[in-house]
Write a protein that holds these residues in place. Structure first.
Motif, PDB file in Angstrom:
ATOM      1  N   GLY A 165      -2.190  36.285  59.994  1.00  0.00           N
ATOM      2  CA  GLY A 165      -2.695  37.364  59.151  1.00  0.00           C
ATOM      3  C   GLY A 165      -3.432  36.924  57.909  1.00  0.00           C
ATOM      4  N   TYR A 166      -3.845  35.651  57.845  1.00  0.00           N
ATOM      5  CA  TYR A 166      -4.546  35.131  56.674  1.00  0.00           C
ATOM      6  C   TYR A 166      -5.870  34.500  57.091  1.00  0.00           C
ATOM      7  N   ALA A 167      -6.859  34.627  56.229  1.00  0.00           N
ATOM      8  CA  ALA A 167      -8.153  33.996  56.501  1.00  0.00           C
ATOM      9  C   ALA A 167      -8.034  32.483  56.319  1.00  0.00           C
ATOM     10  N   ALA A 168      -8.712  31.749  57.182  1.00  0.00           N
ATOM     11  CA  ALA A 168      -8.641  30.279  57.119  1.00  0.00           C
ATOM     12  C   ALA A 168      -9.687  29.722  56.163  1.00  0.00           C
ATOM     13  N   THR A 169      -9.651  30.192  54.902  1.00  0.00           N
ATOM     14  CA  THR A 169     -10.565  29.673  53.890  1.00  0.00           C
ATOM     15  C   THR A 169     -10.062  28.321  53.407  1.00  0.00           C
ATOM     16  N   PRO A 170     -10.934  27.494  52.833  1.00  0.00           N
ATOM     17  CA  PRO A 170     -10.473  26.198  52.304  1.00  0.00           C
ATOM     18  C   PRO A 170      -9.329  26.344  51.295  1.00  0.00           C
ATOM     19  N   ALA A 171      -9.410  27.385  50.465  1.00  0.00           N
ATOM     20  CA  ALA A 171      -8.354  27.596  49.469  1.00  0.00           C
ATOM     21  C   ALA A 171      -7.028  27.921  50.145  1.00  0.00           C
TER      22      ALA A 171
END
Length: 432
Positions: free
Chosen positions: A58-64
């Motif tokens: 349920g989370y975006a795989a952004t670098p942060a």
């Protein structure tokens, strides 16, 4: 001239090792190697694993998000390492070899299960339990070799044993260079479960150390945890905890973020993704070679200059190497080559862990030795977990990897002021 001849003759007359001592060492070394391989597999597959699992959670795989989740999961893994103090009292009660086999079995099974993870929560649980197993291996392997090997050989035995962990780094890098690039992160976790069966079979056939058998036969049922925190051992226990905490913070700050730093620098230099991953593997191999050399160089230095001066030398080297790599080379316009060169220096001084394999057993009697070793290492891992979480938050806040990691050099400077409070055991035999 005669003095030199006497020393040469003494070296040639070193007590030979029997079959059980040799088999026990290689079993412990193999377990410690696979332990190091398992630990570093996570660092190498961190980005691809979380890139796949975060969206499923349920989370975006952004670098942060990858950076923050990676730090949280690693902190959880270190908490598992910290829980490994449970193995020490078990080993003081039931013996070194059986409990050592139990630690290896635990981390092997749950490393393999990590390959089946469907989301970050499952991965976190598997890594936590694997950490409990991994954390106990060093304390029990170090205790076993110190007790089982003859007095005139056990110091070098500590250096030889510690090379296993970094041979594991090298093995993980080689597997990532071949298997990881082609088959992905799940295959990497599976490799951590396969070869460890050999180490378990060896350990189950090894006789218990005579020192433990003698202490078990003579002693009344002790309460080792209470004893190492009591008046007789309290000071050396807490000083050892502090020094190990410093070593753990520095090792993991440098080693865990090293692949990510190399990948960033390689990408900045124009390398393709797979080429950057291979470069991180090669850099890890160089780091491992440096550390193995540092481990082998340490026992002779400790015998000549003493335990405290040798640790001070290695701590000072770590402070310089972390600053030079993450604080300077990482920010150069073409920093990839200088950064990798500094990794060899960082690796060499990272061999300071070999001193604890040599020094900690010398500070405690047989009936409490495994408990003391496990407790001191576990304490450092609990603190290291918190520092690692703060480090991840600092990377997220500052939008850079180099400066937060470089700041960990300060803990080694602080360590130089703690070392004088530790007992100097040069020239002393292992206490019974």
């Amino acid at each position: 001239m005669s003095s030199l001849t006497d020393r040469t003759s003494a070296a040639r007359r070193r007590t030979p090792l029997n079959r059980s001592q040799i088999a026990g060492f290689w079993g412990a070394w193999a377990g410690w190697t696979l332990d190091g391989m398992d630990s570093f597999i996570y660092a190498l597959v961190l980005t691809p694993a979380l890139t796949e699992l975060l969206p499923r959670s349920g989370y975006a795989a952004t670098p942060a998000n990858v950076g923050l989740a990676g730090s949280i999961l690693f902190a959880l893994f270190l908490v598992g390492w910290g829980m490994s103090f449970i193995w020490g009292p078990l080993a003081d009660r039931f013996g070194r070899t059986k409990v050592l086999a139990g630690t290896i079995f635990t981390f092997a099974i749950f490393t393999g299960l990590a390959a089946t993870s469907h989301n970050v929560w499952e991965l976190g649980i598997y890594r936590f339990i694997a950490g409990v197993g991994i954390g106990g291996e060093w304390a029990l392997a170090g205790t076993y070799v110190a007790e089982a090997w003859p007095e005139d050989r056990r110091k070098m035995g500590a250096g030889y044993l510690q090379t296993g962990y970094y041979a594991g780094f090298f093995l993980a890098a080689a597997l990532n260079y071949t298997i990881g690039v082609h088959f992905g992160w799940r295959a990497m976790f599976l490799t951590g479960a396969v070869p460890v069966v050999v180490a378990i079979l060896i350990l189950l056939r090894v006789k218990e150390s005579e020192k433990w058998q003698k202490a078990e036969a003579q002693a009344e049922r002790a309460k080792p945890l209470r004893e190492i925190l009591g008046p007789a051992y309290r000071r050396r226990t807490w000083v050892a905890c502090t020094l190990l905490t410093i070593a753990i913070i520095g090792l993991w700050a440098g080693a865990v973020y090293e692949p990510s730093a190399v990948i960033q620098l390689a990408s900045k230099a124009g390398m393709a993704k797979n080429d950057a991953i291979r470069m991180a593997s090669l850099a890890t191999g160089l780091l491992s070679i440096g550390t193995i050399l540092g481990c082998l160089a340490l026992p002779p230095l400790a015998e000549r200059f003493g335990r405290r001066k040798t640790l001070a030398f290695y701590f000072a080297g770590m402070a310089v190497a972390i600053t030079g790599s993450f604080g300077w080379a990482f920010y150069l316009p073409n920093g990839l080559a200088p950064f990798i060169a500094w990794l060899f220096v960082l690796g060499f001084f990272g061999g300071n862990f070999a001193l604890f394999s040599l020094w900690l057993p010398e500070q405690f009697e047989t009936r409490v030795r495994a408990t003391a070793f496990a407790f001191c290492t576990s304490f450092g891992r609990f603190v290291g977990a918190g520092v690692n979480f703060l480090l991840g938050a600092a990377v997220l806040h500052m939008h850079t990897l180099g400066v937060p990691v470089a700041l960990t050099a300060l803990v080694f400077v602080a360590g130089l002021f703690v070392i004088p409070f530790a007992p100097e055991t040069k020239g002393e035999v292992l206490p019974q």
